[in-house]
Scaffold this active site. Structure first.
Site, short mmCIF file in Angstrom:
data_model
loop_
_atom_site.label_atom_id
_atom_site.label_comp_id
_atom_site.label_asym_id
_atom_site.label_seq_id
_atom_site.Cartn_x
_atom_site.Cartn_y
_atom_site.Cartn_z
NE ARG A 52 -4.24 1.96 2.72
CZ ARG A 52 -4.18 2.34 2.96
NH1 ARG A 52 -3.18 3.09 4.47
NH2 ARG A 52 -5.64 3.75 2.93
CB ILE A 78 -6.09 5.27 -0.82
CG1 ILE A 78 -6.11 4.18 -1.09
CG2 ILE A 78 -5.79 5.99 0.69
CD1 ILE A 78 -4.52 3.62 -1.16
CB SER A 79 -10.50 3.13 0.31
OG SER A 79 -11.77 3.38 -0.41
CB ALA A 80 -10.33 2.84 5.42
#
Length: 249
Positions: A52, A78-80
């Site tokens: 990530r 950016i999503s969790a």
């Protein structure tokens, strides 16, 4: 993942102290997800394989394994991590499926999807004529960011990245997908997306324009446009969907 022997993933240039810290953070998160049984092991394995830190902005690298959304460019996030993994769980994708993602962002979600559905290992390296993972981004800046990130890590062997209005579906309208994942919230489900689902296909999308939205799963049950069932999954927070069928035109 290395989909071609000619492609070698480029390692992120960070100091060794930060690299060790990220490893510890990622391991702690992996163990936590295992304890709470967040998602199946196959998805956790995909999480472990995808760095990530390569998909966040440089100033946020040290927070790569904090389970929260992080800012990107062009008012995107950016999503969790947990949400990214749950989107895969809810879509019920598996090896060999064809998946469409609406909203490429930095490319992290597409990389996770690729780890699930695409060929693995040197023994399975083949020329993929129709890439199983398709992702489309309306923002030119985000499209370039996401495509560049995916290219550095050799995902373009099986991920097709386009710039365009994802609410209109994939440009090749005869293409049908086993799953469609929409990573932005709209007030209604775009009809073109329903048309591009295979029978039995699933569409995961946040619905609503308020502070919280409802994450739903639509399952195509027949060949007609109205042959589908919708179920509520959980409350979520996503950025607004842009485009013809989006909240933001």
């Amino acid at each position: 993942m290395n989909y071609t022997s000619k492609c070698k993933p480029k390692e992120l240039e960070i100091d060794e102290k930060l690299r060790r810290s990220l490893y510890r953070d990622k391991m702690e998160l992996l163990n936590f997800y295992k304890r709470i049984n967040l998602v199946p092991d196959e998805i956790l394995e995909a999480f472990w394989r995808v760095p990530r830190e390569a998909f966040v902005l440089p100033q946020y690298i040290k927070y790569a394994y904090v389970d929260e959304p992080l800012p990107l460019i062009d008012n995107a996030t950016i999503s969790a991590i947990s949400m990214s993994l749950l989107l895969i769980k809810y879509s019920r994708i598996k090896y060999g499926d064809e998946v469409l993602e609406i909203g490429t962002g930095s490319g992290y979600q597409a990389a996770l999807i690729a780890e699930i559905v695409c060929p693995r290992g040197e023994e399975e390296i083949i020329e993929i004529n129709r890439k199983p993972v398709c992702t489309i981004e309306i923002s030119r800046k985000l499209y370039e960011l996401g495509k560049n990130n995916l290219e550095k890590l050799c995902y373009l062997k099986c991920v097709d990245v386009r710039c365009g209005d994802g609410s209109l579906g994939w440009p090749e309208k005869d293409r049908k997908f086993d799953a469609i994942i929409v990573t932005a919230a709209g007030e209604k489900i775009p009809p073109p997306l329903i048309k591009q689902l295979k029978i039995g296909g699933r569409l995961i999308m946040p619905l609503g324009s308020g502070f919280w939205q409802k994450l739903i799963r639509l399952t195509k049950t027949g060949k007609n446009d109205n042959d589908y069932e919708v179920e509520y999954l959980e409350d979520v927070r996503f950025v607004p969907l842009r485009g013809k069928y989006g909240v933001e035109k």
